[in-house]
Design an enzyme around this catalytic site. Structure first.
Site, PDB file in Angstrom:
ATOM      1  N   HIS A  84       0.819  -1.219   0.000  1.00 14.76           N
ATOM      2  CA  HIS A  84       0.000   0.000   0.000  1.00 14.76           C
ATOM      3  C   HIS A  84       0.850   1.266   0.000  1.00 14.76           C
ATOM      4  O   HIS A  84       0.312   2.366  -0.149  1.00 14.76           O
ATOM      5  CB  HIS A  84      -1.041  -0.022   1.134  1.00 14.76           C
ATOM      6  CG  HIS A  84      -0.536   0.358   2.496  1.00 14.76           C
ATOM      7  ND1 HIS A  84      -0.228  -0.563   3.470  1.00 14.76           N
ATOM      8  CD2 HIS A  84      -0.320   1.566   3.062  1.00 14.76           C
ATOM      9  CE1 HIS A  84       0.158   0.062   4.568  1.00 14.76           C
ATOM     10  NE2 HIS A  84       0.106   1.351   4.354  1.00 14.76           N
ATOM     11  N   ASN A 212      -9.458  -3.853   6.207  1.00  7.85           N
ATOM     12  CA  ASN A 212      -8.552  -2.794   6.648  1.00  7.85           C
ATOM     13  C   ASN A 212      -8.796  -2.492   8.129  1.00  7.85           C
ATOM     14  O   ASN A 212      -9.933  -2.396   8.564  1.00  7.85           O
ATOM     15  CB  ASN A 212      -8.819  -1.543   5.789  1.00  7.85           C
ATOM     16  CG  ASN A 212      -7.754  -0.483   5.972  1.00  7.85           C
ATOM     17  OD1 ASN A 212      -6.696  -0.745   6.542  1.00  7.85           O
ATOM     18  ND2 ASN A 212      -8.040   0.710   5.477  1.00  7.85           N
ATOM     19  N   TRP A 213      -7.717  -2.395   8.908  1.00 10.15           N
ATOM     20  CA  TRP A 213      -7.791  -2.141  10.360  1.00 10.15           C
ATOM     21  C   TRP A 213      -8.451  -3.288  11.111  1.00 10.15           C
ATOM     22  O   TRP A 213      -8.962  -3.092  12.215  1.00 10.15           O
ATOM     23  CB  TRP A 213      -8.556  -0.847  10.690  1.00 10.15           C
ATOM     24  CG  TRP A 213      -7.918   0.401  10.171  1.00 10.15           C
ATOM     25  CD1 TRP A 213      -8.346   1.147   9.121  1.00 10.15           C
ATOM     26  CD2 TRP A 213      -6.749   1.054  10.678  1.00 10.15           C
ATOM     27  NE1 TRP A 213      -7.515   2.216   8.933  1.00 10.15           N
ATOM     28  CE2 TRP A 213      -6.536   2.197   9.876  1.00 10.15           C
ATOM     29  CE3 TRP A 213      -5.873   0.773  11.725  1.00 10.15           C
ATOM     30  CZ2 TRP A 213      -5.477   3.064  10.090  1.00 10.15           C
ATOM     31  CZ3 TRP A 213      -4.828   1.641  11.938  1.00 10.15           C
ATOM     32  CH2 TRP A 213      -4.640   2.771  11.116  1.00 10.15           C
ATOM     33  N   ASP A 221       0.841  -7.624   2.248  1.00 13.62           N
ATOM     34  CA  ASP A 221       1.073  -6.190   2.021  1.00 13.62           C
ATOM     35  C   ASP A 221       2.576  -5.885   1.935  1.00 13.62           C
ATOM     36  O   ASP A 221       3.140  -5.255   2.815  1.00 13.62           O
ATOM     37  CB  ASP A 221       0.400  -5.389   3.137  1.00 13.62           C
ATOM     38  CG  ASP A 221       0.227  -3.914   2.767  1.00 13.62           C
ATOM     39  OD1 ASP A 221       0.768  -3.507   1.719  1.00 13.62           O
ATOM     40  OD2 ASP A 221      -0.438  -3.192   3.520  1.00 13.62           O
ATOM     41  N   ASN A 326      -9.105   5.141   4.184  1.00 14.59           N
ATOM     42  CA  ASN A 326      -8.232   4.677   5.249  1.00 14.59           C
ATOM     43  C   ASN A 326      -8.304   5.626   6.448  1.00 14.59           C
ATOM     44  O   ASN A 326      -8.434   5.202   7.600  1.00 14.59           O
ATOM     45  CB  ASN A 326      -6.805   4.612   4.699  1.00 14.59           C
ATOM     46  CG  ASN A 326      -5.920   3.710   5.528  1.00 14.59           C
ATOM     47  OD1 ASN A 326      -6.353   2.649   5.949  1.00 14.59           O
ATOM     48  ND2 ASN A 326      -4.702   4.150   5.750  1.00 14.59           N
ATOM     49  N   GLY A 644       2.687   5.875   9.059  1.00 12.95           N
ATOM     50  CA  GLY A 644       4.054   6.297   8.804  1.00 12.95           C
ATOM     51  C   GLY A 644       4.993   5.137   9.073  1.00 12.95           C
ATOM     52  O   GLY A 644       6.041   5.013   8.449  1.00 12.95           O
ATOM     53  N   ASN A 645       4.585   4.261  10.022  1.00 14.22           N
ATOM     54  CA  ASN A 645       5.343   3.036  10.252  1.00 14.22           C
ATOM     55  C   ASN A 645       5.055   1.990   9.178  1.00 14.22           C
ATOM     56  O   ASN A 645       5.715   0.963   9.133  1.00 14.22           O
ATOM     57  CB  ASN A 645       5.000   2.413  11.613  1.00 14.22           C
ATOM     58  CG  ASN A 645       5.881   2.900  12.738  1.00 14.22           C
ATOM     59  OD1 ASN A 645       5.397   3.565  13.651  1.00 14.22           O
ATOM     60  ND2 ASN A 645       7.164   2.591  12.678  1.00 14.22           N
ATOM     61  N   SER A 646       4.049   2.242   8.360  1.00 15.84           N
ATOM     62  CA  SER A 646       3.734   1.279   7.301  1.00 15.84           C
ATOM     63  C   SER A 646       4.975   0.941   6.512  1.00 15.84           C
ATOM     64  O   SER A 646       5.671   1.850   6.045  1.00 15.84           O
ATOM     65  CB  SER A 646       2.677   1.849   6.363  1.00 15.84           C
ATOM     66  OG  SER A 646       1.403   1.710   6.912  1.00 15.84           O
ATOM     67  N   PHE A 662       2.244  -3.384   8.760  1.00 15.41           N
ATOM     68  CA  PHE A 662       1.428  -2.667   7.774  1.00 15.41           C
ATOM     69  C   PHE A 662       0.119  -2.116   8.310  1.00 15.41           C
ATOM     70  O   PHE A 662      -0.557  -1.360   7.621  1.00 15.41           O
ATOM     71  CB  PHE A 662       1.155  -3.532   6.535  1.00 15.41           C
ATOM     72  CG  PHE A 662       0.229  -4.707   6.747  1.00 15.41           C
ATOM     73  CD1 PHE A 662       0.727  -5.931   7.141  1.00 15.41           C
ATOM     74  CD2 PHE A 662      -1.135  -4.584   6.529  1.00 15.41           C
ATOM     75  CE1 PHE A 662      -0.117  -7.027   7.308  1.00 15.41           C
ATOM     76  CE2 PHE A 662      -1.992  -5.663   6.703  1.00 15.41           C
ATOM     77  CZ  PHE A 662      -1.478  -6.898   7.098  1.00 15.41           C
ATOM     78  N   ASP A 663      -0.259  -2.484   9.530  1.00 20.32           N
ATOM     79  CA  ASP A 663      -1.570  -2.000   9.987  1.00 20.32           C
ATOM     80  C   ASP A 663      -1.680  -2.148  11.496  1.00 20.32           C
ATOM     81  O   ASP A 663      -0.825  -2.744  12.157  1.00 20.32           O
ATOM     82  CB  ASP A 663      -2.682  -2.816   9.293  1.00 20.32           C
ATOM     83  CG  ASP A 663      -4.004  -2.039   9.171  1.00 20.32           C
ATOM     84  OD1 ASP A 663      -4.065  -0.900   9.657  1.00 20.32           O
ATOM     85  OD2 ASP A 663      -4.950  -2.574   8.601  1.00 20.32           O
TER      86      ASP A 663
END
Lengths: 713, 713
Positions: A84, A212-213, A221, A326, A644-646, A662-663
């Site tokens: 993503h 997602n989440w 991902d 998102n 931002g850590n993704s 990723f999440d």
């Protein structure tokens, strides 16, 4: 059962009730060595001091993509990050009939690698230095807000200018602890980034918005870029002459089994957290600002879904819609989590403890005063936030934003570089070029116009004093039909041609977007001046308040870590499921069973036939976890991350790569405001799933070899 | 991650993926020693031979309540079982203003103990002997069905008569493997049973029908009786002169921590399973018989709920409604589980394997023939089952059933005892007295009449040949108004006075229920004769078919255990949660957190204030599990039980009491037809929760002392 015999160790292992490892804290690298004893006790096998040294592994492999995190995973500049995080690069390389977003992409050779989207950078951290004294130099208690802001900005610009002397370096100063501390970071800014591999969307975004989440999750991902530099080793614009970048270090794949309970750590670039917000701010966000944002995002997303009718339009608007959805889901999750956890109650209790302490006679003068002073400014600041959110919706209209940027650039260029505003210096020119360029891939006139209409309807509801009436009037005069029919800014060459032209040239233009942008310029600047005055006053009050918070924490022996601000941070915890209601739990790992369970043949649960066949055959090759007896797909950990850590590398205690974060989960989203390790979990894609997909599904054997994996059986 | 390093043992423990222990099998005690090696490997610390010896601990502590299981837990005859197994005893001792069902009961002294409901027995197993040869003696291949049935019945009665020579002994012969084997069991029949302690319904039935057959579960489903005998040590009718029974052995409470993964075993009296049903029978049950039963039970339960308006009426009908709801939920669960697991497919595969094997030339003559012969009878047997289910609804009308029992009894008494039907010999007289007595506590004329009307509407839908037209005509002639207005059978003394009167006295009676019963008698017996003919033919065919099944199993090295038949059985497994969808699992234990989470203040989630206060305070005393760090409430295990096992002691590897089994889960209900240890779980109440409730909530310290618990701190 009388006095229960104690089998603590075994019992603890069996019941999965191991003592929670440290999880809260997005630590600055410099803070890590002091945490060394806890880290070692929790399972770190490396020397903790190594984690503060940006020039040594594993930290020299950690990079930023600006908005996402990533890491070098080969000596040839291969960069692993989330699928993503590279959506825009898949999008710009797609066209009807060649949908890389849907089908994935694999470069079989270096020659086949595709340019990443304009503006994509690999930022390699070279140095990080405390410049608080320099940034705050010259501030006085009786300065106006504007003067404070101007002084700090001048200080920062000077520091940055002094820093950016070597070619291809980007320097950047960020605020920590509400502006009490400032760090200068110097990064190698690699501008030739190429797309190497991404699995199909049905793997990389398996579950889509539905999952997602959420947990359970089975999303692949992950994706790979490659960083290229000029033949001299310095960053260079995209060119066939460029060569792969040879990083100072790269991560190695873990060889041991990653299991529930194992130590894991994450280094990356978390974006924003709000853990030091006051009760009043928290209440305003959850009752007022978030609901407003939610509505603005929902309406935006609905508009895109309604208006994007062709495949080409959907490709063009995909990243905007994904961003809106998102963010919307995140806000909803935060609001629900805050209600469940009684965030307001938690904040009230914290504030009461702080207030009681500050009210003691010895503390009253500095601390109670600091609190009162900060409190007095909060309402105006929150009101400004609400106004800004609404006015920002105008920026969704891509050509309007481009025109305003160009006009601003023309005005700023009248000044010597050092006197220009931050963001409009020569060093920012390339970013502007990139923004102006990528519009090509995102602009759909009918949809852009609909977004502008939606934004205008919104700003018209603001109080007059908060509106840019000059802009609105100019727009009304030209009318949207003419605006879109007559503008030439839809043409990239035309947009780029305006860059660096003098203000007079703009004044002579008859392009309707440029005329609107010119008309709005004075009001834009006036609004900015008001914001700078407010910002300076808030800085003075907030830093005094943060000093009170820090003094209070010190009396309790607590070490504070700063809120996330996009800078490099370190967090650690363990692989760990989570108790749900009594008697039910999330397991720490998901497996391909979940992919098969969710498979419907319809997006977003339409895995590629080849993946389904391999999964149904249980053909895990070398990649099964001995502990699980099957292939791990995603896993949970008690680490402290946020947006931002993704793409962040997840490392084991030996610093080896075990996955990519990723999440998070909806329930855990409270963590942007308050961290609770019983509910907050990071979701990562297991490295073994990545390797399995590459080997068994996509035939990326050459990349496996580059990652150091020996040929399979 | 290349070749994963293997940490098998540790990994296995951590991931909770330990190899499944043997779980399938309701083994006869005599079969257990042959399973000794597996038992020891799985964690049994006792000598496996001890589990076949009914005269030694722990087996001499295991007792039957007839329909429920129980165990001695003190040398003074204290019996532990489920709360839901003693509901009738709470009910008969309740009256408006003193609702023991709702509020619970604790005898502070022996003198305060209350008589259990009429008919409650504690049955202590003394001997169990294979009498297959004797029961099957004299059967010939060309006998009629009726002759076979009569011959076996005569054989059984003779064996029972020879067995019941000592005072207070009850002998009983049950069929195993479809009538291929028969065992004679001799039990001490203790008739003076007293209610000692039951927690409030909001503990003992926490979650009520909502949580019934569900996990997560937090039900304190336990209670205590005490067995009394005459001063000479022999069973005696209820009397103040009686003394507590001193059992040969009693269970001791476990002192170690029971944890996930631990070995557990259960001995008790499972009622009925259907694991040897053929494909045709299975299909008929799930498409036809179960849906019919479901409808009959639903309508019955709805009727009771609609008609029971006062507290007294609800108390009177509580156990009928509970039975109906419980059975209904079980059937629904079985039907859903069968669909999910494709029971029909499983059965078809099993049957195909058996058929293929039987079709081999060497096997064809005996085995293919046996299968064909059994198949030819199944349809008629299933049709009879459907008819019986409908006709049995008439028995819900308590006075009609009483009158029919009395009339039958009068007719049977004309014969010498040995020639009477099973169930109507002198040895059965007390059971009849009990049935006639308890009607007092259950009879509500308006509701009884409504049940009769409902049943009549149902039987009228049957084909004429299946109806008792004489009964229907007699009922129509007298009319329901007069039936209920004029009968004197509502009076207990009157009902009991009819017992032992000659047939002539009945013929002279003008009690409308007796007149109806007399009118229906001949048709009842004719129907029974048809059933006996069918039964005899089915026995011949089914035993031959079972011989085929056994021969097939022997070629595969499989040892068969018989279907549950209410006799003493042994099962073992481990404490173990269960995987749900990928990424989610049931944990093995629940805790008081779940009680607090579910609390609504409304039935069935209205825990006593004292329990809530202790739970909120985390006041677990000595009873917390070190592994869990809190109090265990209920736990799951992979043991193989069914109805009738309710109240069974759950023992650890040392034979110590760790809990009482009380339920299964909807998904696991498939196990009555097919056992799958990945989905079937036993739900037990943890002994530590029982002790905590007794100590911290109900102040039953004197009982704790009797259980061998030392006074708490």
């Amino acid at each position: 059962m009388r006095a229960p015999v104690r089998f603590l160790l075994l019992a603890t292992l069996l019941a999965g009730a191991a003592p929670a490892l440290a999880a809260e804290g997005m630590w600055m690298p410099a803070q890590v060595p002091a945490l060394g004893a806890r880290l070692k006790a929790d399972g770190l096998e490396l020397d903790p001091a190594a984690l503060a040294d940006l020039s040594k592994p594993p930290m020299n492999a950690i990079v930023s993509l600006g908005g996402c995190s990533a890491s070098f995973v080969s000596p040839e500049g291969l960069v692993a990050t989330n699928h993503h995080c590279i959506t825009a690069s898949l999008q710009v390389n797609s066209q009807p009939g060649r949908n890389l977003l849907r089908d994935g992409f694999l470069a079989k050779t270096r020659a086949e690698e595709l340019p990443a989207a304009p503006g994509v950078r690999v930022l390699v951290m070279e140095a990080l230095r405390d410049v608080s004294a320099e940034v705050l130099a010259g501030l006085g208690p009786r300065m106006s807000g504007e003067a404070r802001t101007a002084r700090m900005e001048a200080n920062r610009k000077a520091l940055i200018a002094a820093c950016e002397t070597s070619p291809g370096r980007r320097c950047d100063i960020r605020s920590y602890f509400g502006g009490r501390q400032w760090y200068l970071q110097r990064m190698l800014e690699i501008r030739d980034v190429r797309l190497v591999y991404a699995p199909a969307e049905s793997i990389g975004n398996f579950g889509g918005e539905i999952d997602n989440w959420q947990w359970p999750r089975q999303t692949g991902d992950f994706a790979f870029y490659r960083a290229y530099v000029g033949p001299d080793g310095n960053p260079a614009p995209q060119s066939a002459a460029n060569v792969p970048f040879r990083p100072g270090g790269h991560l190695k794949l873990a060889t041991g089994d990653l299991k529930e309970g194992d130590f894991v750590m994450i280094a990356g670039f978390p974006g924003v957290t709000e853990r030091y917000r006051t009760l009043a701010e928290t209440r305003a966000y959850f009752t007022d600002i978030y609901p407003l944002q939610l509505r603005l995002l929902s309406e935006w997303s609905e508009l895109i879904q309604r208006e994007a009718r062709t495949e080409a339009e959907r490709i063009a608007t995909a990243s905007a819609r994904q961003r809106a959805d998102n963010f919307k889901k995140k806000i909803e999750g935060q609001m629900a989590a805050a209600r469940t956890a009684d965030l307001i109650g938690i904040k009230a209790a914290q504030e009461k403890a702080l207030g009681d302490w500050a009210a003691r006679p010895a503390n009253r003068r500095p601390h109670a005063l600091a609190i009162a002073s900060y409190d007095s400014l909060i309402d105006a600041d929150l009101a400004a936030t609400r106004t800004r959110l609404v006015n920002q919706t105008l920026d969704r209209a891509l050509l309007l934003r481009a025109a305003r940027d160009l006009v601003r650039w023309a005005h700023e260029r009248q000044l010597p570089d050092a006197q220009r505003s931050l963001g409009f210096q020569d060093r920012d020119r390339q970013a502007l070029v990139d923004r102006l360029t990528i519009i090509d891939r995102q602009y759909v006139p009918r949809i852009d116009r609909a977004m502008l209409e939606q934004a205008l309807a919104e700003v018209r509801k603001l109080p007059e004093a908060s509106r840019n009436l000059a802009l609105e009037t100019a727009l009304a005069e030209v009318g949207l039909d003419r605006l879109y029919a007559e503008t030439r800014l839809a043409d990239r060459a035309e947009r780029l041609a305006w860059l660096d032209r003098p203000v007079e040239a703009f004044a002579a233009s008859d392009d309707p977007f440029i005329r609107v942008a010119l008309a709005s310029y004075a009001a834009d600047r006036a609004g900015e001046a008001r914001a700078r005055e407010r910002e300076g006053r808030m800085h003075a009050a907030r830093t005094a308040w943060m000093a009170t918070v820090a003094a209070h924490a010190a009396t309790q022996g607590r070490v504070l870590y700063p809120d996330a601000n996009g800078s490099l941070r370190f967090t650690w915890g363990q692989v760990r499921g989570r108790a749900l209601q009594d008697g039910v739990a999330w397991t720490a790992f998901t497996t391909p069973r979940g992919i098969l369970e969710k498979e419907t043949g319809e997006e977003p649960f339409n895995s590629p036939p080849r993946l389904l066949a391999q999964a149904r055959a249980g053909n895990w090759g070398r990649w099964a976890s001995p502990a699980l007896g099957t292939l791990p797909v995603n896993f949970l950990s008690t680490t402290d991350i946020t947006n931002g850590n993704s793409g962040s590398a997840v490392l084991n205690g030996r610093g080896e790569l075990v996955g990519l974060a990723f999440d998070g989960t909806l329930e855990g989203m409270l963590s942007d405001w308050h961290f609770d390790d019983t509910i907050t979990r990071t979701i990562s894609v297991d490295a073994r799933y990545m390797l399995w997909v590459m080997e068994k599904v996509d035939g990326a054997q050459h990349l496996l070899a580059e990652l150091g994996v020996e040929p399979g059986r």
